[in-house]
Design an enzyme around this catalytic site. Structure first.
Site, PDB file in Angstrom:
ATOM      1  N   ARG A   1      33.296 -13.076  55.771  1.00  0.00           N
ATOM      2  CA  ARG A   1      32.324 -11.976  55.848  1.00  0.00           C
ATOM      3  C   ARG A   1      30.987 -12.416  56.435  1.00  0.00           C
ATOM      4  O   ARG A   1      29.935 -11.910  56.033  1.00  0.00           O
ATOM      5  CB  ARG A   1      32.066 -11.358  54.470  1.00  0.00           C
ATOM      6  CG  ARG A   1      33.273 -10.744  53.810  1.00  0.00           C
ATOM      7  CD  ARG A   1      33.475  -9.325  54.323  1.00  0.00           C
ATOM      8  NE  ARG A   1      34.625  -8.720  53.672  1.00  0.00           N
ATOM      9  CZ  ARG A   1      34.545  -7.897  52.623  1.00  0.00           C
ATOM     10  NH1 ARG A   1      33.382  -7.587  52.130  1.00  0.00           N
ATOM     11  NH2 ARG A   1      35.623  -7.395  52.114  1.00  0.00           N
TER      12      ARG A   1
ATOM     13  N   ARG B   1      27.045  -6.916  56.235  1.00  0.00           N
ATOM     14  CA  ARG B   1      25.865  -6.258  55.696  1.00  0.00           C
ATOM     15  C   ARG B   1      24.701  -7.155  55.293  1.00  0.00           C
ATOM     16  O   ARG B   1      23.639  -6.633  54.964  1.00  0.00           O
ATOM     17  CB  ARG B   1      26.285  -5.358  54.530  1.00  0.00           C
ATOM     18  CG  ARG B   1      27.030  -4.134  55.020  1.00  0.00           C
ATOM     19  CD  ARG B   1      27.544  -3.300  53.877  1.00  0.00           C
ATOM     20  NE  ARG B   1      28.612  -4.011  53.184  1.00  0.00           N
ATOM     21  CZ  ARG B   1      29.310  -3.497  52.167  1.00  0.00           C
ATOM     22  NH1 ARG B   1      29.021  -2.302  51.715  1.00  0.00           N
ATOM     23  NH2 ARG B   1      30.264  -4.188  51.609  1.00  0.00           N
TER      24      ARG B   1
ATOM     25  N   ARG C   1      25.949  -0.574  62.840  1.00  0.00           N
ATOM     26  CA  ARG C   1      26.678   0.266  61.883  1.00  0.00           C
ATOM     27  C   ARG C   1      26.115   1.689  61.832  1.00  0.00           C
ATOM     28  O   ARG C   1      26.862   2.642  61.572  1.00  0.00           O
ATOM     29  CB  ARG C   1      26.606  -0.424  60.522  1.00  0.00           C
ATOM     30  CG  ARG C   1      27.287   0.244  59.390  1.00  0.00           C
ATOM     31  CD  ARG C   1      28.800   0.247  59.512  1.00  0.00           C
ATOM     32  NE  ARG C   1      29.319   0.713  58.236  1.00  0.00           N
ATOM     33  CZ  ARG C   1      29.246   1.977  57.829  1.00  0.00           C
ATOM     34  NH1 ARG C   1      28.731   2.902  58.627  1.00  0.00           N
ATOM     35  NH2 ARG C   1      29.708   2.319  56.644  1.00  0.00           N
TER      36      ARG C   1
ATOM     37  N   ASP D   1      39.449  -5.369  59.645  1.00  0.00           N
ATOM     38  CA  ASP D   1      39.648  -5.270  58.200  1.00  0.00           C
ATOM     39  C   ASP D   1      41.120  -5.437  57.868  1.00  0.00           C
ATOM     40  O   ASP D   1      41.985  -5.119  58.686  1.00  0.00           O
ATOM     41  CB  ASP D   1      39.131  -3.928  57.662  1.00  0.00           C
ATOM     42  CG  ASP D   1      38.874  -4.020  56.165  1.00  0.00           C
ATOM     43  OD1 ASP D   1      37.797  -4.500  55.774  1.00  0.00           O
ATOM     44  OD2 ASP D   1      39.773  -3.658  55.388  1.00  0.00           O
TER      45      ASP D   1
ATOM     46  N   TYR E   1      46.437  -2.203  47.885  1.00  0.00           N
ATOM     47  CA  TYR E   1      45.585  -1.116  48.418  1.00  0.00           C
ATOM     48  C   TYR E   1      46.420   0.119  48.744  1.00  0.00           C
ATOM     49  O   TYR E   1      45.997   1.255  48.517  1.00  0.00           O
ATOM     50  CB  TYR E   1      44.829  -1.574  49.668  1.00  0.00           C
ATOM     51  CG  TYR E   1      43.556  -2.308  49.339  1.00  0.00           C
ATOM     52  CD1 TYR E   1      42.454  -1.633  48.818  1.00  0.00           C
ATOM     53  CD2 TYR E   1      43.445  -3.673  49.529  1.00  0.00           C
ATOM     54  CE1 TYR E   1      41.288  -2.293  48.494  1.00  0.00           C
ATOM     55  CE2 TYR E   1      42.283  -4.356  49.208  1.00  0.00           C
ATOM     56  CZ  TYR E   1      41.206  -3.661  48.691  1.00  0.00           C
ATOM     57  OH  TYR E   1      40.056  -4.316  48.371  1.00  0.00           O
TER      58      TYR E   1
END
Ligand code: CP3
Length: 353
Positions: A32, A36, A45, A81, A158
């Site tokens: 990552r 962010r 973004r 992702d 998921y």
């Protein structure tokens, strides 16, 4: 390829460490690393949803390269992702603010599994290949490019839960109550992931990482019996692509011996595993990646440097260490903390002043 440890490019340092060959010191990158914690990510973004950025090769390559402009990293991890394959298999996937990933409709029955479609990565995930090619064009040959996918269990969880989960009730209900449907889903996921990883390598990925982020929620007996076989099939196929394959299992300390038996080139440890114990168990069978607690980076830089030193010492000088955090960078981590770790790892390379 350059064989002199004193003049390695980041890509050579990374690939040599992954193969346990001598280097001047551990290569460094972070899970990552794009995202962010970087203000420049928020700027990109703001132009679209997360999945829109992922599906836009120009923006995905831009975000992939952002951390390498700021930090002296040895590798770029392609901005994408683990939920891209479930989307290509026909599920609706969204990352919802303050909720996280949401997948619709969740997979709960054999009929739901039967409705999933096989996909052609060259067509259905063409954007990912193009993002890798653009990243290579910007970074050249000096940096490694990491492609990735979710492990079958994490991907299945998921798809079955439909969102992030604490207890994985629906997933475990299927695993323990309707095992053949669960295993069928795992098989279909592996069938989809093998060509998906192949496509990433065709487009320029130098190394592949498999994320089993939720594998640690299972006991070792269940993991060995029901999870390891499909994961092994994925690892063997990925290694057949002739790139190093890294396996990351978050919370997987109790699974370490099983993971070693699966034969990955690199095992990525979270911060709860003692690197010295992992080294002993590995007995030279694979390289190790990790494993600083990401929250260490919240401390002042001088403390960060001490923890980075302790981490480097714990892995030792034996070839085959790739420096990383024990999990992904979290959005609240300060840039100075990230910078301090990288500088420390580089300062300890042989020949560095
Ligand atoms: O820099 C990189 O590491 C490359 C990109 C990357 C992302 N996700 C970007 C991302 C990678 C390798 C992943 C893997 C991933 N995705 C994992 C495995 C790694 C791990 O942390 O264990 C998992 C479990 C996911 C599923 C997922 N996708 C989650 C839990 C989230 C966060 C949801 C939230 O709101 O907190 C995502 C979305 C996501 N993937 C973001 C990023 C940068 C944030 C999206 C945003 O900008 O809103």
């Amino acid at each position: 390829m350059n064989e002199d440890p004193a003049t390695l490019t980041g890509r050579e340092r990374f690939l040599r460490a992954a193969r346990r060959q001598p280097v001047d010191g551990p290569p460094v990158w972070f899970m990552r690393q794009a995202g962010r914690h970087l203000p420049e990510y928020h700027e990109v973004r703001s132009r679209g949803t997360f999945m829109e950025i992922v599906r836009n090769p120009e923006l995905a390559a831009e975000v992939t390269c952002q951390p390498l402009r700021r930090y002296d990293l040895d590798a770029a991890v392609i901005f994408s992702d683990i939920l891209v394959p479930p989307a290509a298999m026909g599920m609706e996937v969204e990352i919802v603010e303050k909720v996280g990933p949401v997948l619709n409709p969740p997979i709960r029955t054999r009929d739901d599994v039967e409705r999933l479609r096989a996909f052609d990565p060259e067509v259905d995930t063409a954007f990912l290949g193009e993002a890798i090619k653009r990243t290579r064009a910007e970074l050249g040959d000096e940096k490694a490019i990491i492609g990735f996918c979710g492990a079958p269990f994490t991907t299945a969880s998921y798809m079955i839960e439909g969102r992030s989960s604490r207890n994985f009730e629906h997933t475990k209900k299927m695993l323990y109550g309707d095992r053949s449907t669960f295993l069928e889903l795992m098989d279909r996921i592996v069938d989809a992931l093998v060509p998906y990883l192949g496509w990433q390598v065709d487009c320029g990925a130098d190394v592949l990482q498999i994320f089993d982020s939720w594998g640690g929620s299972l006991d070792a007996v269940t993991y060995r019996r029901d999870i390891a076989p499909s994961l092994e099939r994925l690892i063997v196929a990925a290694r057949g692509l002739e790139v190093p394959v890294t396996l990351y299992v978050n919370g997987g300390d109790h699974l370490l011996e099983i993971l070693l038996d699966l034969g990955p080139d690199v095992i990525s440890l979270d911060w709860r595993t003692d690197p010295r114990r992992a080294r002993e168990l590995a007995r030279g069978r694979c390289a190790l990646q990790g494993n600083l607690d990401p929250c260490v980076l919240l401390a002042p830089p001088e403390e960060v440097r001490k923890h980075a030193d302790a981490c480097l010492d714990a892995f030792g000088d034996e070839p085959g260490h790739i420096f990383n955090l024990g999990s992904g960078i979290i959005p609240s981590l300060p840039i100075e903390g990230v910078q301090a770790v990288i500088e420390r790892v580089i300062a300890r390379r042989t020949g560095a002043s």
